[in-house]
Scaffold this motif. Structure first.
Motif, PDB file in Angstrom:
ATOM      1  N   ALA A  64      -3.728  -5.302  -5.124  1.00  0.00           N
ATOM      2  CA  ALA A  64      -4.896  -3.877  -5.805  1.00  0.00           C
ATOM      3  C   ALA A  64      -3.520  -3.263  -4.577  1.00  0.00           C
ATOM      4  CB  ALA A  64      -6.283  -4.434  -5.270  1.00  0.00           C
ATOM      5  N   ALA A  65      -3.795  -3.127  -3.667  1.00  0.00           N
ATOM      6  CA  ALA A  65      -3.438  -1.711  -2.712  1.00  0.00           C
ATOM      7  C   ALA A  65      -2.298  -1.618  -2.900  1.00  0.00           C
ATOM      8  CB  ALA A  65      -3.654  -2.590  -1.568  1.00  0.00           C
ATOM      9  N   LEU A  66      -1.192  -2.284  -3.736  1.00  0.00           N
ATOM     10  CA  LEU A  66       0.359  -1.984  -3.914  1.00  0.00           C
ATOM     11  C   LEU A  66       0.145  -0.906  -5.349  1.00  0.00           C
ATOM     12  CD1 LEU A  66       2.546  -5.218  -3.968  1.00  0.00           C
ATOM     13  CD2 LEU A  66       3.038  -2.247  -2.609  1.00  0.00           C
ATOM     14  N   LEU A  67      -0.729  -1.187  -5.687  1.00  0.00           N
ATOM     15  CA  LEU A  67      -1.070  -0.237  -7.201  1.00  0.00           C
ATOM     16  C   LEU A  67      -2.231   0.952  -7.222  1.00  0.00           C
ATOM     17  CD1 LEU A  67      -0.203  -3.935  -9.538  1.00  0.00           C
ATOM     18  CD2 LEU A  67       0.738  -1.901  -8.905  1.00  0.00           C
ATOM     19  N   HIS A  68      -2.687   1.227  -5.804  1.00  0.00           N
ATOM     20  CA  HIS A  68      -4.112   1.753  -5.858  1.00  0.00           C
ATOM     21  C   HIS A  68      -3.862   3.007  -6.691  1.00  0.00           C
ATOM     22  CE1 HIS A  68      -2.694   3.154  -2.268  1.00  0.00           C
ATOM     23  NE2 HIS A  68      -3.576   4.293  -2.746  1.00  0.00           N
ATOM     24  N   HIS A  97      -6.889  15.284 -11.154  1.00  0.00           N
ATOM     25  CA  HIS A  97      -6.299  14.020 -10.223  1.00  0.00           C
ATOM     26  C   HIS A  97      -7.178  12.960  -9.520  1.00  0.00           C
ATOM     27  CE1 HIS A  97      -3.211  10.759  -9.671  1.00  0.00           C
ATOM     28  NE2 HIS A  97      -3.265  11.663  -8.209  1.00  0.00           N
ATOM     29  N   ALA A  98      -8.066  13.353  -8.488  1.00  0.00           N
ATOM     30  CA  ALA A  98      -8.410  12.842  -7.437  1.00  0.00           C
ATOM     31  C   ALA A  98      -9.582  12.113  -8.450  1.00  0.00           C
ATOM     32  CB  ALA A  98      -9.007  13.737  -6.199  1.00  0.00           C
ATOM     33  N   PHE A  99      -9.630  12.729  -9.079  1.00  0.00           N
ATOM     34  CA  PHE A  99     -11.450  12.070  -9.784  1.00  0.00           C
ATOM     35  C   PHE A  99     -11.084  10.846 -11.225  1.00  0.00           C
ATOM     36  CE2 PHE A  99     -13.425  16.049  -8.765  1.00  0.00           C
ATOM     37  CZ  PHE A  99     -14.612  15.603  -7.455  1.00  0.00           C
ATOM     38  N   VAL A 100      -9.680  10.755 -11.241  1.00  0.00           N
ATOM     39  CA  VAL A 100      -9.301  10.165 -12.466  1.00  0.00           C
ATOM     40  C   VAL A 100      -8.151   8.946 -12.240  1.00  0.00           C
ATOM     41  CG1 VAL A 100     -10.442  12.062 -14.469  1.00  0.00           C
ATOM     42  CG2 VAL A 100      -7.469  11.574 -13.266  1.00  0.00           C
ATOM     43  N   HIS A 101      -7.466   8.936 -11.446  1.00  0.00           N
ATOM     44  CA  HIS A 101      -6.494   7.969 -10.965  1.00  0.00           C
ATOM     45  C   HIS A 101      -6.551   6.963 -11.141  1.00  0.00           C
ATOM     46  CE1 HIS A 101      -6.392   9.664  -7.151  1.00  0.00           C
ATOM     47  NE2 HIS A 101      -5.723   8.501  -6.594  1.00  0.00           N
ATOM     48  N   GLY A 102      -7.849   6.901 -10.246  1.00  0.00           N
ATOM     49  CA  GLY A 102      -8.841   4.959 -10.059  1.00  0.00           C
ATOM     50  C   GLY A 102      -8.343   4.436 -11.497  1.00  0.00           C
ATOM     51  N   HIS A 103      -9.523   5.513 -11.664  1.00  0.00           N
ATOM     52  CA  HIS A 103      -9.222   4.231 -13.277  1.00  0.00           C
ATOM     53  C   HIS A 103      -8.107   4.479 -13.766  1.00  0.00           C
ATOM     54  CE1 HIS A 103     -12.986   4.052 -13.110  1.00  0.00           C
ATOM     55  NE2 HIS A 103     -13.427   5.027 -12.364  1.00  0.00           N
ATOM     56  N   ILE A 104      -7.145   5.133 -14.124  1.00  0.00           N
ATOM     57  CA  ILE A 104      -5.370   5.060 -14.412  1.00  0.00           C
ATOM     58  C   ILE A 104      -5.100   4.181 -14.260  1.00  0.00           C
ATOM     59  CG2 ILE A 104      -3.636   6.428 -14.879  1.00  0.00           C
ATOM     60  CD1 ILE A 104      -5.703   9.522 -15.652  1.00  0.00           C
ATOM     61  N   ALA A 105      -5.098   3.995 -13.354  1.00  0.00           N
ATOM     62  CA  ALA A 105      -4.517   3.203 -12.249  1.00  0.00           C
ATOM     63  C   ALA A 105      -4.582   1.579 -12.032  1.00  0.00           C
ATOM     64  CB  ALA A 105      -3.990   3.526 -10.743  1.00  0.00           C
ATOM     65  N   ALA A 106      -6.036   1.682 -11.865  1.00  0.00           N
ATOM     66  CA  ALA A 106      -6.414   0.482 -12.822  1.00  0.00           C
ATOM     67  C   ALA A 106      -5.976  -0.684 -13.897  1.00  0.00           C
ATOM     68  CB  ALA A 106      -7.998   0.399 -12.827  1.00  0.00           C
ATOM     69  N   GLY A 114      -1.566  -7.829 -14.906  1.00  0.00           N
ATOM     70  CA  GLY A 114      -2.144  -9.015 -15.382  1.00  0.00           C
ATOM     71  C   GLY A 114      -3.498  -8.968 -14.318  1.00  0.00           C
ATOM     72  N   LEU A 115      -3.858  -7.744 -13.310  1.00  0.00           N
ATOM     73  CA  LEU A 115      -4.878  -8.037 -12.335  1.00  0.00           C
ATOM     74  C   LEU A 115      -5.785  -8.687 -12.665  1.00  0.00           C
ATOM     75  CD1 LEU A 115      -2.424  -6.387 -10.534  1.00  0.00           C
ATOM     76  CD2 LEU A 115      -4.853  -4.844  -9.893  1.00  0.00           C
ATOM     77  N   THR A 116      -7.228  -9.064 -11.733  1.00  0.00           N
ATOM     78  CA  THR A 116      -8.603  -9.188 -11.647  1.00  0.00           C
ATOM     79  C   THR A 116      -9.109  -8.642 -11.863  1.00  0.00           C
ATOM     80  OG1 THR A 116      -9.076  -9.523 -10.110  1.00  0.00           O
ATOM     81  CG2 THR A 116      -7.882 -11.836 -10.939  1.00  0.00           C
ATOM     82  N   GLU A 117     -10.375  -8.519 -12.661  1.00  0.00           N
ATOM     83  CA  GLU A 117     -11.527  -7.136 -12.655  1.00  0.00           C
ATOM     84  C   GLU A 117     -12.131  -7.001 -11.604  1.00  0.00           C
ATOM     85  OE1 GLU A 117     -12.972  -4.253 -14.518  1.00  0.00           O
ATOM     86  OE2 GLU A 117     -12.245  -6.083 -15.641  1.00  0.00           O
ATOM     87  N   ARG A 118     -11.921  -7.764 -10.661  1.00  0.00           N
ATOM     88  CA  ARG A 118     -12.459  -7.954  -9.112  1.00  0.00           C
ATOM     89  C   ARG A 118     -11.409  -6.515  -8.763  1.00  0.00           C
ATOM     90  NH1 ARG A 118     -13.385 -11.770  -4.727  1.00  0.00           N
ATOM     91  NH2 ARG A 118     -14.717 -10.525  -3.399  1.00  0.00           N
ATOM     92  N   GLU A 119      -9.911  -7.330  -9.121  1.00  0.00           N
ATOM     93  CA  GLU A 119      -8.400  -5.742  -7.900  1.00  0.00           C
ATOM     94  C   GLU A 119      -8.879  -4.866  -8.919  1.00  0.00           C
ATOM     95  OE1 GLU A 119      -6.055 -10.078  -6.940  1.00  0.00           O
ATOM     96  OE2 GLU A 119      -6.007  -8.609  -9.203  1.00  0.00           O
ATOM     97  N   CYS A 120      -9.055  -4.414 -10.188  1.00  0.00           N
ATOM     98  CA  CYS A 120      -8.971  -3.317 -10.828  1.00  0.00           C
ATOM     99  C   CYS A 120     -10.506  -2.850 -10.380  1.00  0.00           C
ATOM    100  CB  CYS A 120      -8.906  -3.653 -12.559  1.00  0.00           C
ATOM    101  SG  CYS A 120      -7.777  -4.817 -13.150  1.00  0.00           S
ATOM    102  N   GLU A 121     -11.477  -3.339 -10.070  1.00  0.00           N
ATOM    103  CA  GLU A 121     -12.588  -2.347  -9.956  1.00  0.00           C
ATOM    104  C   GLU A 121     -12.307  -1.495  -8.892  1.00  0.00           C
ATOM    105  OE1 GLU A 121     -16.978  -3.422  -7.929  1.00  0.00           O
ATOM    106  OE2 GLU A 121     -16.192  -4.429 -10.079  1.00  0.00           O
ATOM    107  N   ALA A 122     -11.877  -2.622  -7.676  1.00  0.00           N
ATOM    108  CA  ALA A 122     -11.053  -1.535  -6.640  1.00  0.00           C
ATOM    109  C   ALA A 122     -10.147  -0.982  -6.564  1.00  0.00           C
ATOM    110  CB  ALA A 122     -10.628  -3.508  -5.479  1.00  0.00           C
ATOM    111  N   ILE A 123      -9.079  -1.298  -7.480  1.00  0.00           N
ATOM    112  CA  ILE A 123      -8.364  -0.119  -7.005  1.00  0.00           C
ATOM    113  C   ILE A 123      -9.121   1.382  -8.041  1.00  0.00           C
ATOM    114  CG2 ILE A 123      -6.233   0.913  -8.906  1.00  0.00           C
ATOM    115  CD1 ILE A 123      -5.312  -2.149  -9.080  1.00  0.00           C
ATOM    116  N   ALA A 124     -10.394   1.143  -9.132  1.00  0.00           N
ATOM    117  CA  ALA A 124     -11.119   2.215  -9.223  1.00  0.00           C
ATOM    118  C   ALA A 124     -11.409   2.674  -8.243  1.00  0.00           C
ATOM    119  CB  ALA A 124     -11.259   2.288 -11.387  1.00  0.00           C
ATOM    120  N   ARG A 125     -11.691   2.053  -7.052  1.00  0.00           N
ATOM    121  CA  ARG A 125     -13.280   2.727  -6.352  1.00  0.00           C
ATOM    122  C   ARG A 125     -12.536   3.296  -5.457  1.00  0.00           C
ATOM    123  NH1 ARG A 125     -18.636   0.849  -7.944  1.00  0.00           N
ATOM    124  NH2 ARG A 125     -18.717   0.139  -9.620  1.00  0.00           N
TER     125      ARG A 125
END
Length: 171
Positions: A64-68, A97-106, A114-125
Motif C-alpha cells: 500500500a505504501a508503494l502504491l499510495h 490533487h491533494a483531495f482526490v489522488h488517494g482515491h484515484i491511486a487506490a 489486486g490489493l485488498t480492501e484494507r490496503e486500498c482504504e489505507a491508500i485512500a486515507r
C-alpha cells in the motif's frame, strides 16, 4: 533495505505502470513520484518492523505504501490545470490533487495489483487530514511515513531553491 523488502515490493517495482511514475515530478524538480513512493515504502517497512507487525500486515504496509501515490497523471501539468478550470469555489477545491489522488491511486492499485480492501482504504486515507481519518494500523503507518518523507523532500527542494537564490544574490 533488505531482501524481505525486495521480495515484498519486487512485482510492483518492476511493473511497467509503476515504472511510469519515474516520469512525474513530485516534491521538487529532483524528485519523482517513483522516488517518493519507494522512500515512503522503505520508511513504512521500517516502522512496521519496529512495531513487530505480522508478515501479512508488513506485506500490506509495503504494498500500500508503494502504491499510495499511484494516481498516474502529472498534477503539475497543463492538462490537470485545464481540468480544474471547469470548476470554481468549493467544487474546484474538492477536485484539487491533494483531495482526490488517494482515491484515484487506490482504484488504480486495486485494478493493476489486486490489493485488498484494507490496503486500498489505507491508500485512500493517506492524505489525512485532507481525507478521512485512517482507521487501521496500516493506514496510520502509511500516513506517518508519507508525512515524514514528504517533509524531508520539501525541505530539500526549498533548501535547493534557497541555495540557488543565495548564490544569485551574493555572486
Amino acid at each position: 533495505m533488505g531482501s524481505e523488502f525486495e521480495q515484498l515490493a519486487g512485482d510492483i517495482l518492476s511493473h511497467p505502470k509503476f515504472q511510469q511514475l519515474r516520469g512525474f515530478v513530485h516534491h521538487g524538480a529532483e524528485n519523482s513520484v517513483y522516488d517518493h513512493s519507494v522512500s515512503v515504502a522503505e520508511a513504512a517497512y521500517s516502522i512496521a518492523r519496529r512495531m513487530r507487525l505480522s508478515a501479512d500486515e508488513t506485506a500490506s504496509v509495503v504494498r500500500a505504501a508503494l502504491l499510495h501515490d499511484f494516481f498516474g497523471y502529472d498534477w503539475h501539468g497543463d492538462r490537470f490545470r485545464r481540468y480544474l478550470q471547469h470548476f470554481s469555489g468549493l467544487r474546484r477545491l474538492a477536485r484539487m490533487h491533494a483531495f482526490v489522488h488517494g482515491h484515484i491511486a487506490a482504484d488504480r492499485a486495486r485494478v493493476c495489483f489486486g490489493l485488498t480492501e484494507r490496503e486500498c482504504e489505507a491508500i485512500a486515507r493517506h492524505m489525512f487530514p485532507l481525507s478521512a481519518m485512517p482507521r487501521t494500523r496500516i493506514a496510520w503507518i502509511i500516513t506517518l511515513a508519507d508525512k515524514l518523507v514528504a517533509s524531508r523532500e520539501m525541505l530539500a527542494a526549498v533548501g535547493g531553491y534557497m541555495s540557488r537564490a543565495y548564490r544569485k544574490v551574493f555572486a
